[in-house]
Design a protein around this motif. Structure first.
Motif, PDB file in Angstrom:
ATOM      1  N   PHE A 230      67.654  -2.545 -42.263  1.00 38.88           N
ATOM      2  CA  PHE A 230      66.672  -3.634 -42.284  1.00 38.88           C
ATOM      3  C   PHE A 230      65.261  -3.096 -42.035  1.00 38.88           C
ATOM      4  N   ALA A 231      65.147  -2.136 -41.112  1.00 34.94           N
ATOM      5  CA  ALA A 231      63.825  -1.592 -40.782  1.00 34.94           C
ATOM      6  C   ALA A 231      63.253  -0.805 -41.952  1.00 34.94           C
ATOM      7  N   ARG A 232      64.085  -0.034 -42.648  1.00 34.86           N
ATOM      8  CA  ARG A 232      63.583   0.745 -43.787  1.00 34.86           C
ATOM      9  C   ARG A 232      62.956  -0.172 -44.836  1.00 34.86           C
ATOM     10  N   LEU A 233      63.606  -1.306 -45.075  1.00 33.33           N
ATOM     11  CA  LEU A 233      63.121  -2.233 -46.101  1.00 33.33           C
ATOM     12  C   LEU A 233      62.154  -3.268 -45.547  1.00 33.33           C
ATOM     13  N   ASN A 234      61.914  -3.231 -44.232  1.00 39.31           N
ATOM     14  CA  ASN A 234      61.072  -4.228 -43.564  1.00 39.31           C
ATOM     15  C   ASN A 234      61.598  -5.639 -43.831  1.00 39.31           C
ATOM     16  N   TRP A 268      63.271   3.033 -32.695  1.00 35.34           N
ATOM     17  CA  TRP A 268      62.187   3.134 -33.673  1.00 35.34           C
ATOM     18  C   TRP A 268      62.281   2.005 -34.693  1.00 35.34           C
ATOM     19  N   SER A 269      63.487   1.701 -35.154  1.00 31.15           N
ATOM     20  CA  SER A 269      63.680   0.624 -36.133  1.00 31.15           C
ATOM     21  C   SER A 269      63.309  -0.726 -35.538  1.00 31.15           C
ATOM     22  N   LEU A 270      63.654  -0.936 -34.291  1.00 33.39           N
ATOM     23  CA  LEU A 270      63.267  -2.188 -33.630  1.00 33.39           C
ATOM     24  C   LEU A 270      61.747  -2.274 -33.478  1.00 33.39           C
ATOM     25  N   CYS A 271      61.086  -1.114 -33.295  1.00 30.05           N
ATOM     26  CA  CYS A 271      59.614  -1.100 -33.259  1.00 30.05           C
ATOM     27  C   CYS A 271      59.047  -1.509 -34.621  1.00 30.05           C
ATOM     28  N   VAL A 272      59.640  -0.998 -35.690  1.00 31.99           N
ATOM     29  CA  VAL A 272      59.195  -1.355 -37.040  1.00 31.99           C
ATOM     30  C   VAL A 272      59.288  -2.858 -37.237  1.00 31.99           C
ATOM     31  N   LEU A 273      60.391  -3.454 -36.775  1.00 34.51           N
ATOM     32  CA  LEU A 273      60.643  -4.883 -36.971  1.00 34.51           C
ATOM     33  C   LEU A 273      59.993  -5.744 -35.902  1.00 34.51           C
ATOM     34  N   GLN A 274      59.230  -5.112 -34.976  1.00 35.13           N
ATOM     35  CA  GLN A 274      58.538  -5.809 -33.872  1.00 35.13           C
ATOM     36  C   GLN A 274      59.517  -6.586 -32.986  1.00 35.13           C
ATOM     37  N   GLN A 275      60.671  -5.981 -32.721  1.00 35.51           N
ATOM     38  CA  GLN A 275      61.688  -6.636 -31.912  1.00 35.51           C
ATOM     39  C   GLN A 275      62.143  -5.772 -30.736  1.00 35.51           C
ATOM     40  N   VAL A 276      61.398  -4.706 -30.448  1.00 33.38           N
ATOM     41  CA  VAL A 276      61.826  -3.808 -29.385  1.00 33.38           C
ATOM     42  C   VAL A 276      61.535  -4.424 -28.019  1.00 33.38           C
ATOM     43  N   GLN A 277      62.392  -4.128 -27.053  1.00 31.77           N
ATOM     44  CA  GLN A 277      62.214  -4.625 -25.690  1.00 31.77           C
ATOM     45  C   GLN A 277      61.754  -3.492 -24.780  1.00 31.77           C
ATOM     46  N   LEU A 435      55.307  -2.847 -48.924  1.00 36.77           N
ATOM     47  CA  LEU A 435      55.473  -1.542 -48.302  1.00 36.77           C
ATOM     48  C   LEU A 435      56.798  -1.445 -47.550  1.00 36.77           C
ATOM     49  N   LEU A 436      57.334  -0.230 -47.476  1.00 37.45           N
ATOM     50  CA  LEU A 436      58.496   0.021 -46.636  1.00 37.45           C
ATOM     51  C   LEU A 436      58.121  -0.155 -45.164  1.00 37.45           C
ATOM     52  N   GLY A 437      59.125  -0.322 -44.329  1.00 34.34           N
ATOM     53  CA  GLY A 437      58.880  -0.678 -42.938  1.00 34.34           C
ATOM     54  C   GLY A 437      57.993   0.287 -42.174  1.00 34.34           C
ATOM     55  N   ARG A 438      58.209   1.608 -42.337  1.00 38.12           N
ATOM     56  CA  ARG A 438      57.436   2.575 -41.554  1.00 38.12           C
ATOM     57  C   ARG A 438      55.949   2.490 -41.881  1.00 38.12           C
ATOM     58  N   PHE A 439      55.608   2.164 -43.128  1.00 39.25           N
ATOM     59  CA  PHE A 439      54.199   2.115 -43.522  1.00 39.25           C
ATOM     60  C   PHE A 439      53.545   0.804 -43.090  1.00 39.25           C
ATOM     61  N   VAL A 440      54.348  -0.262 -43.013  1.00 34.36           N
ATOM     62  CA  VAL A 440      53.837  -1.510 -42.427  1.00 34.36           C
ATOM     63  C   VAL A 440      53.483  -1.271 -40.963  1.00 34.36           C
ATOM     64  N   MET A 441      54.340  -0.516 -40.259  1.00 37.75           N
ATOM     65  CA  MET A 441      54.071  -0.207 -38.857  1.00 37.75           C
ATOM     66  C   MET A 441      52.826   0.675 -38.731  1.00 37.75           C
ATOM     67  N   ALA A 442      52.622   1.595 -39.665  1.00 34.54           N
ATOM     68  CA  ALA A 442      51.438   2.455 -39.622  1.00 34.54           C
ATOM     69  C   ALA A 442      50.165   1.615 -39.700  1.00 34.54           C
ATOM     70  N   ARG A 443      50.100   0.673 -40.635  1.00 31.80           N
ATOM     71  CA  ARG A 443      48.925  -0.203 -40.762  1.00 31.80           C
ATOM     72  C   ARG A 443      48.712  -0.977 -39.470  1.00 31.80           C
ATOM     73  N   ARG A 444      49.812  -1.510 -38.940  1.00 32.64           N
ATOM     74  CA  ARG A 444      49.737  -2.333 -37.736  1.00 32.64           C
ATOM     75  C   ARG A 444      49.196  -1.541 -36.554  1.00 32.64           C
ATOM     76  N   HIS A 445      49.679  -0.315 -36.384  1.00 32.39           N
ATOM     77  CA  HIS A 445      49.232   0.522 -35.275  1.00 32.39           C
ATOM     78  C   HIS A 445      47.745   0.844 -35.386  1.00 32.39           C
ATOM     79  N   LEU A 446      47.300   1.228 -36.573  1.00 36.15           N
ATOM     80  CA  LEU A 446      45.891   1.607 -36.740  1.00 36.15           C
ATOM     81  C   LEU A 446      44.975   0.416 -36.550  1.00 36.15           C
ATOM     82  N   GLN A 447      45.398  -0.749 -37.000  1.00 38.40           N
ATOM     83  CA  GLN A 447      44.592  -1.953 -36.773  1.00 38.40           C
ATOM     84  C   GLN A 447      44.542  -2.300 -35.294  1.00 38.40           C
TER      85      GLN A 447
END
Length: 488
Positions: A230-234, A268-277, A435-447
């Motif tokens: 799920f995280a790979r495909l966002n 890491w996958s839970l971080c991509v999906l914004q569900q990490v605790q 975008l794939l999940g890791r690249f969505v997370m990259a944008r989010r982090h930089l913003q």
């Protein structure tokens, strides 16, 4: 030959006179027997030959199979030899592929499945064969069982061969069967489509709903693999809150029992999906856990260290209530050195983007290229704009976001820091502009780090023909990004 097979089955000792005598007799007769007898010997006895160290007989058998390949006239022989012998003889495998293409019209779905699984097991990406198989699967009214559908999805994913029409067919035929699939089937399918970067929303929604309905039948390992897919495909299920609530409930007592590499992948996958605790962040960011990767020299550690840096960035940027621990600076710098030491070759789009920006700005003092941030992401280009949106020389300005911070002067009042990120074809889901999940997370982090992100996707860039058009495009994208920020 039947006698030899029986002696092999009896597991006689290698130095048995009886066994060696029969082997010798078979060697003398190989030249005179029919090809189907050679195939029989290969199908029934090759594993025993390898165990019994019968190298001379095996070598001669492979030689005659290769020399007389034109005698093959049926599909079963092709499939049998590919499966049993193909991995032992590269020339023979090449001949078998030619024969497959010659007889392709005669192959049924079960034969095609066996060929695909053989190619996948040998990691042999034979494009002509894959195209032929795809054509017959798409054009012929084959009735595919659930097992066939799952195996085809696995083989396409393992060989990373993209064929949109086939993926649509597989997804459409799998969808009505999801409710009767086992957790293992669900996990394997989700992984296969994730490898292919193929997100079929109805199918993945069905996977998520099936997991909700039968959560108790999923093992922690199966559940972890679904989260990775799920995280790979966002992919975010419609019942996202309910789904991840159940995921955390199931994983919480079991996460620490998973292998360390899988623990990092899951968090890491839970971080991509914004569900990490926070407890999950603490579990992988504590020194006792992460030092095992940084103190050893396994090849996969580079990827794991990068993911640890991304997890650390998620804790810093997206969890304001998180109180630690964090990765030490020295640990992050070690991960950056690993990343830099294996930097990839510059792509044509990357080079083109840099050349256009150099020509547009007229000075390299006003731009940085290819810098790595402390969050583990690389910036294709970076600018600092003043209040009038004009690029400033940036050498002396403080850059706390970089892996190696530079400069001593703070940014002028009203100045903005822009990051240009190019998105090439592999960064997207197949046949999609998502975008794939890791690249969505990259944008989010930089913003979240305070940078204004200027996206440069390949599908827009490739439409621009002249340098003037590309320069105007970059200025326009920059202006829109700044305007959107002001509007907020």
């Amino acid at each position: 030959m039947s006698l030899l097979r029986s002696l092999y089955t009896l597991q006689l000792r290698e130095n048995s006179r009886c066994l060696r005598s029969v082997e010798q007799e078979v060697r003398w007769r190989l030249r005179r027997v029919k090809y189907k007898n050679l195939v029989f010997l290969a199908e029934t006895s090759i594993p025993y030959m390898q165990e019994q160290a019968s190298k001379e007989l095996l070598t001669e058998l492979l030689m005659y199979l290769e020399r007389r390949w034109t005698e093959i006239d049926d599909c079963r022989t092709v499939v049998t030899l590919m499966t049993k012998v193909g991995h032992l003889s590269e020339p023979l495998m090449g001949r078998l592929e030619d024969k497959f293409l010659e007889l392709a019209e005669q192959f049924g779905p079960e034969d095609l499945r066996r060929v695909m699984l053989t190619l996948a097991s040998q990691n042999r990406r034979s494009v002509p064969l894959l195209r032929a198989i795809s054509y017959h699967l798409a054009q012929k009214p084959f009735t595919l069982t659930r097992g066939m559908l799952i195996d085809f999805a696995y083989a396409y994913g393992k060989l990373n061969f993209h064929q949109t029409q086939i993926f649509q067919k597989l997804a459409a035929e799998l969808l009505p069967q999801v409710s009767s699939m086992t957790p293992s089937d669900i996990t394997q399918c989700s992984k296969s489509f994730a490898f292919l970067k193929w997100l079929n929303l109805p199918l993945f929604e069905a996977f998520a709903q099936h997991m909700l309905n039968k959560a108790d039948s999923f093992t922690p390992l199966q559940l972890s693999n679904m989260i990775l897919a799920f995280a790979r495909l966002n992919f975010h299920p419609e019942q996202e809150e309910q789904f991840f609530s159940l995921v955390h409930k199931k994983l919480e007592p079991e996460l620490a029992n998973l292998s360390p590499i899988l623990q990092v992948d899951v968090v890491w996958s839970l971080c991509v999906l914004q569900q990490v605790q926070e407890a999950q962040l603490q579990g992988v960011l504590c020194q006792e856990f992460h030092k095992q990767f940084l103190d050893s020299k396994f090849p996969q550690n580079q990827n794991i260290c990068q993911k640890l840096v991304h997890i650390n960035a998620t804790a810093q940027l997206e969890h304001p209530k998180y109180i630690g621990p964090y990765l030490p600076l020295a640990t992050c710098q070690q991960a950056f050195r690993l990343q830099t030491s294996t930097s990839r070759k510059m792509t044509p789009m990357q080079k083109d983007l840099q050349d256009i920006m150099k020509g547009w700005l007229g000075s390299e003092d006003k731009v940085r290229f290819g810098e790595t941030t402390q969050y583990g992401w690389e910036l294709d280009a970076e600018l600092v704009l003043d209040v009038e949106n004009q690029p400033l020389p940036m050498k002396n300005f403080i850059a706390p976001h970089l892996a190696q911070p530079t400069g001593t002067q703070p940014l002028p009042p009203g100045a903005k820091r822009l990051a240009f990120l190019r998105w090439e074809f592999p960064n997207f889901n197949s046949r999609s502009k998502d975008l794939l999940g890791r690249f969505v997370m990259a944008r989010r982090h930089l913003q979240a780090a305070g940078l204004l992100v200027v996206d440069v996707p390949y599908y827009e860039w490739l439409e621009l023909k002249s340098e003037w058009q590309k320069g105007a495009y970059l200025k326009d994208k920059m202006g829109k990004t700044v305007a959107e920020d002001l509007a907020k």
